[in-house]
Every structure is written in structure tokens, then in C-alpha cells.
Motif scaffolding. Structure first.
Motif, short mmCIF file in Angstrom:
data_model
loop_
_atom_site.label_atom_id
_atom_site.label_comp_id
_atom_site.label_asym_id
_atom_site.label_seq_id
_atom_site.Cartn_x
_atom_site.Cartn_y
_atom_site.Cartn_z
N ARG A 51 43.64 36.52 43.28
CA ARG A 51 43.65 35.46 44.28
C ARG A 51 44.15 34.15 43.70
O ARG A 51 43.95 33.89 42.51
CB ARG A 51 42.25 35.27 44.84
CG ARG A 51 41.82 36.38 45.76
CD ARG A 51 40.37 36.24 46.03
NE ARG A 51 39.81 37.39 45.32
CZ ARG A 51 38.64 37.92 45.55
NH1 ARG A 51 37.83 37.39 46.39
NH2 ARG A 51 38.25 38.98 44.91
N PRO A 52 44.77 33.31 44.51
CA PRO A 52 45.16 31.98 44.02
C PRO A 52 43.95 31.26 43.44
O PRO A 52 42.85 31.31 44.00
CB PRO A 52 45.68 31.28 45.28
CG PRO A 52 46.16 32.41 46.16
CD PRO A 52 45.18 33.54 45.90
N GLY A 53 44.14 30.64 42.30
CA GLY A 53 43.05 29.98 41.61
C GLY A 53 42.30 30.91 40.67
O GLY A 53 41.46 30.47 39.89
N ASN A 54 42.57 32.22 40.77
CA ASN A 54 42.02 33.23 39.86
C ASN A 54 40.50 33.21 39.74
O ASN A 54 39.96 33.25 38.63
CB ASN A 54 42.66 33.09 38.48
CG ASN A 54 44.16 33.06 38.55
OD1 ASN A 54 44.77 33.98 39.09
ND2 ASN A 54 44.76 32.00 38.06
N THR A 74 49.56 36.78 40.64
CA THR A 74 49.02 36.09 41.80
C THR A 74 49.44 36.82 43.08
O THR A 74 50.64 37.06 43.30
CB THR A 74 49.51 34.62 41.86
OG1 THR A 74 49.09 33.97 40.66
CG2 THR A 74 48.94 33.90 43.07
N GLU A 75 48.45 37.18 43.90
CA GLU A 75 48.75 37.86 45.15
C GLU A 75 49.76 37.08 45.97
O GLU A 75 49.66 35.86 46.08
CB GLU A 75 47.47 38.02 45.99
CG GLU A 75 46.61 39.16 45.59
CD GLU A 75 45.41 39.34 46.50
OE1 GLU A 75 45.04 40.49 46.71
OE2 GLU A 75 44.84 38.34 46.97
N ALA A 77 52.83 36.45 45.28
CA ALA A 77 53.97 35.96 44.51
C ALA A 77 55.04 37.05 44.43
O ALA A 77 54.71 38.24 44.35
CB ALA A 77 53.52 35.55 43.11
N THR A 80 54.76 39.84 41.82
CA THR A 80 53.62 40.74 41.93
C THR A 80 53.94 41.94 42.83
O THR A 80 53.22 42.93 42.83
CB THR A 80 52.38 39.97 42.44
OG1 THR A 80 52.15 38.87 41.56
CG2 THR A 80 51.13 40.82 42.45
#
Length: 186
Positions: A51-54, A74-75, A77, A80
Motif C-alpha cells: 500500500r502507498p506509505g508502506n 507500490t500497488e 505503480a 508493479t
């Protein structure tokens, strides 16, 4: 006979760009995928997506921390996404995982149980990553296992050789793609 599925793991654009050595890996993998489809086996694509921000990445996890610092996984992107040379078909199953094993942080186990799948054929990048982690976990879950070593790839050819020739045969049938495809036609 076991109910089998082909797992195509982490064959994502950024990962292929890092690992593919120009040895013809993607065409070999494509043959395995096409053969599985022709034999009526489910093809399950497993990708790593964060997820963004991991929020799911701990600083104690050295591999994932390094990957996200490098801008990987990153989902959503473009890098990915699954590599277009082995793109899924409409009937293929897509699973997103959050860690090394195809089972970690994913619904893969649910998908397999719902389809009564008890045998897995493993392919993907990297042999020392997702293939190894998934093989260990699937072995513990009592799946019958096959590894297609020429449809697996690692950035370290010696590690790939060691795993596919010495370690994996202890838990799985290790068959070249062409040999495995012949078993499908029997």
C-alpha cells in the motif's frame, strides 16, 4: 490424480528488469503458462503489492525496507504490474501478497481450498525469494509440489543452481518445463 495449479510468482515489470539476464526466461515461462492453460490447469498469478506509505513494512524487514527505498512494489505503480510478455488471461486468478511467500498476507490459501487444489507447480522470480519461501510454506501445508527450474529465475545463478539441484528436490519434483509439459499430455 492431484488437482494442480500453476503459480506464476512475482513476474512483475520492475522485477523482470532487475533479474532477467536475456537468457530466454520469459518465453520459457510463457510455454509453461500456455501448457497449463491447454491442459485445463488454473493459472494463478501472484504479485507483491504494498500500500502507498508502506504500512505493512517494518524497518526490521531488511529486504522489504530496501525494496521500498528503491521505489519497488507500490500497488498501482506501473512497475508493479505483471510483465506483458506473460500477461494473464481473463480466466486467470490474480493474488496480491504482502511478503515473500505467496501465502503471506494474501488470500491464496482460500483460493486453493475453494478450488480443491492440492498440488502446486511453482515458477517465478526470484528462486531465492518467492519460490523458496512459497515452497517451504506449501510443503508445511502438505501440498504436492513441482518446481520448474527453467521457469524460475534468480539474480545469482549459483544460488539458483544450488536451490534447484540440491534443496528443492528434497520437497518437490524438479522438472524442466518441457518434461513437465509432456506429463500433462499423458
Amino acid at each position: 490424480m492431484a488437482n494442480s495449479a500453476l503459480l506464476v510468482m512475482d513476474v512483475q515489470r520492475d522485477i523482470v528488469d532487475i533479474a532477467d539476464d536475456g537468457s530466454g526466461y520469459l518465453p520459457r515461462l510463457r510455454r509453461a503458462i500456455d501448457g497449463a492453460r491447454a491442459a485445463g490447469l488454473p493459472v494463478i498469478y501472484v504479485t507483491i503489492g504494498l500500500r502507498p506509505g508502506n504500512p505493512e513494512v517494518s524497518t526490521r524487514n531488511r529486504v522489504l525496507t530496501a525494496a521500498v527505498e528503491g521505489g519497488l512494489f507500490t500497488e498501482g505503480a506501473p512497475g508493479t504490474g505483471i510483465h506483458p510478455a506473460v500477461a494473464p488471461h481473463q480466466d486467470d486468478i490474480l493474488v496480491t501478497k504482502r511478503r515473500g511467500s505467496a501465502f503471506s498476507g494474501s488470500d491464496l490459501d482460500l483460493v486453493l481450498r475453494a478450488r480443491d487444489i492440492n498440488a502446486l507447480v511453482l515458477t517465478g522470480i526470484a528462486t531465492s525469494g518467492v519460490v523458496l519461501y512459497t515452497l517451504c510454506q506449501a510443503n508445511d501445508l502438505d501440498f504436492a509440489l513441482t518446481v520448474l527450474p527453467d521457469a524460475c529465475l534468480d539474480t545469482d545463478p549459483e544460488v539458483h543452481r544450488l536451490l534447484t539441484e540440491r534443496l528443492f528436490p528434497q520437497w518437490a519434483a524438479v522438472l524442466p518445463t518441457d518434461t513437465w509439459l509432456k506429463t500433462l499430455s499423458r
